[in-house]
Design an enzyme around this catalytic site. Structure first.
Site, PDB file in Angstrom:
ATOM      1  N   HIS A   1     -58.157   7.341 -92.395  1.00 18.60           N
ATOM      2  CA  HIS A   1     -57.620   8.722 -91.603  1.00 18.60           C
ATOM      3  C   HIS A   1     -58.389   9.881 -92.247  1.00 18.60           C
ATOM      4  O   HIS A   1     -58.634  10.842 -91.695  1.00 18.60           O
ATOM      5  CB  HIS A   1     -55.813   8.919 -91.861  1.00 18.60           C
ATOM      6  CG  HIS A   1     -55.280   7.965 -90.938  1.00 18.60           C
ATOM      7  ND1 HIS A   1     -54.185   7.246 -91.641  1.00 18.60           N
ATOM      8  CD2 HIS A   1     -55.220   7.453 -89.579  1.00 18.60           C
ATOM      9  CE1 HIS A   1     -53.593   6.358 -90.881  1.00 18.60           C
ATOM     10  NE2 HIS A   1     -54.380   6.396 -89.600  1.00 18.60           N
TER      11      HIS A   1
ATOM     12  N   LYS B   1     -38.634   4.332 -83.907  1.00 21.21           N
ATOM     13  CA  LYS B   1     -39.482   2.834 -84.443  1.00 21.21           C
ATOM     14  C   LYS B   1     -39.245   2.686 -85.755  1.00 21.21           C
ATOM     15  O   LYS B   1     -39.786   1.772 -86.290  1.00 21.21           O
ATOM     16  CB  LYS B   1     -40.936   3.191 -84.172  1.00 21.21           C
ATOM     17  CG  LYS B   1     -41.172   3.069 -82.725  1.00 21.21           C
ATOM     18  CD  LYS B   1     -42.583   3.001 -82.717  1.00 21.21           C
ATOM     19  CE  LYS B   1     -43.473   2.930 -81.138  1.00 21.21           C
ATOM     20  NZ  LYS B   1     -44.721   3.047 -81.081  1.00 21.21           N
TER      21      LYS B   1
ATOM     22  N   ARG C   1     -62.158   1.752 -84.891  1.00 16.33           N
ATOM     23  CA  ARG C   1     -62.484   0.931 -86.288  1.00 16.33           C
ATOM     24  C   ARG C   1     -63.451  -0.278 -85.616  1.00 16.33           C
ATOM     25  O   ARG C   1     -64.427  -0.698 -86.205  1.00 16.33           O
ATOM     26  CB  ARG C   1     -61.316   0.400 -86.806  1.00 16.33           C
ATOM     27  CG  ARG C   1     -60.586   1.421 -87.698  1.00 16.33           C
ATOM     28  CD  ARG C   1     -59.203   1.070 -87.924  1.00 16.33           C
ATOM     29  NE  ARG C   1     -58.257   0.731 -86.816  1.00 16.33           N
ATOM     30  CZ  ARG C   1     -56.988   0.461 -86.830  1.00 16.33           C
ATOM     31  NH1 ARG C   1     -56.475   0.457 -87.827  1.00 16.33           N
ATOM     32  NH2 ARG C   1     -56.549   0.110 -85.729  1.00 16.33           N
TER      33      ARG C   1
ATOM     34  N   SER D   1     -52.283   1.281 -91.179  1.00 11.23           N
ATOM     35  CA  SER D   1     -51.052   1.628 -91.929  1.00 11.23           C
ATOM     36  C   SER D   1     -50.339   0.555 -92.064  1.00 11.23           C
ATOM     37  O   SER D   1     -49.516   0.245 -93.012  1.00 11.23           O
ATOM     38  CB  SER D   1     -50.297   2.925 -91.269  1.00 11.23           C
ATOM     39  OG  SER D   1     -51.209   3.843 -91.344  1.00 11.23           O
TER      40      SER D   1
END
Ligand code: PNS
Length: 171
Positions: free
Chosen positions: A19, A43, A92, A130
């Protein structure tokens, strides 16, 4: 001419070096970079929105053209609110493409002024997420060099706390 504002949205639970790499790639291209942290308490994120915003603010302290905000609801509404037109997303691998393509086109349908720009992170971070960082750290793996030292420290404390203070079982 109005400033070119890039909005880099995400969950950032937590922010990792991939990031940061994307943020640094935005800075030479845009006048201002707004890191937009999604409010997604439903979440059950590892870090609250306030924690994530405060951490990213601290990490970006030396980058004066960056600011951090949280948002809920539609990203395109947030973009209108701060008068920004460009969404930044990191790509990515090919596997990211389908989801990102759908989001970019949906956002454009919702607000034709919004364009999405994709940036590729440094190859070293192309496998980083993450989710993986949390999983590996929680299982006792070494994630040094993959997250900023501040995040490493927070992850160690949070994941050890969740485990009652000791290291996580390996079997
Ligand atoms: O880091 P993430 O979880 O991949 O980021 C996803 C994010 C925050 C960019 C996306 O979920 C989002 O924009 N959410 C806000 C709600 C919204 O606008 N949904 C429609 C997207 S097409």
């Amino acid at each position: 001419m109005s400033p070119r504002i890039a909005v880099y949205p995400g969950s950032f639970d937590p922010l990792h070096n991939g990031h940061l790499d994307i943020i640094d790639r935005c800075l030479p291209i845009f006048d201002e970079v707004v890191v937009a942290v999604l409010v997604n308490e439903g979440k059950k994120p590892l870090f609250t929105t306030e924690e994530r915003v405060a951490t990213i603010q601290e990490l970006l302290r030396d980058r004066p053209r960056c600011r951090v905000e949280s948002f809920s609801g539609l990203l395109v509404d947030f973009m209108d609110h701060i008068e920004a037109r460009t969404v930044i997303r990191g790509l990515r691998a090919v596997s990211d493409f389908e989801y990102e393509f759908q989001m970019a086109l949906m956002n454009r349908r919702l607000n034709a002024r919004v364009e999405t720009v994709f940036l590729m992170p440094k190859e070293d971070y192309s496998y980083l997420s993450s989710r993986l960082v949390k999983e590996v750290c929680g299982l006792g793996g070494n994630i040094e060099g993959l997250v900023p030292p501040l995040v490493l420290d927070q992850l160690h404390r949070r994941l050890r706390k969740a485990d009652g203070g000791g290291s996580l079982p390996r079997s």
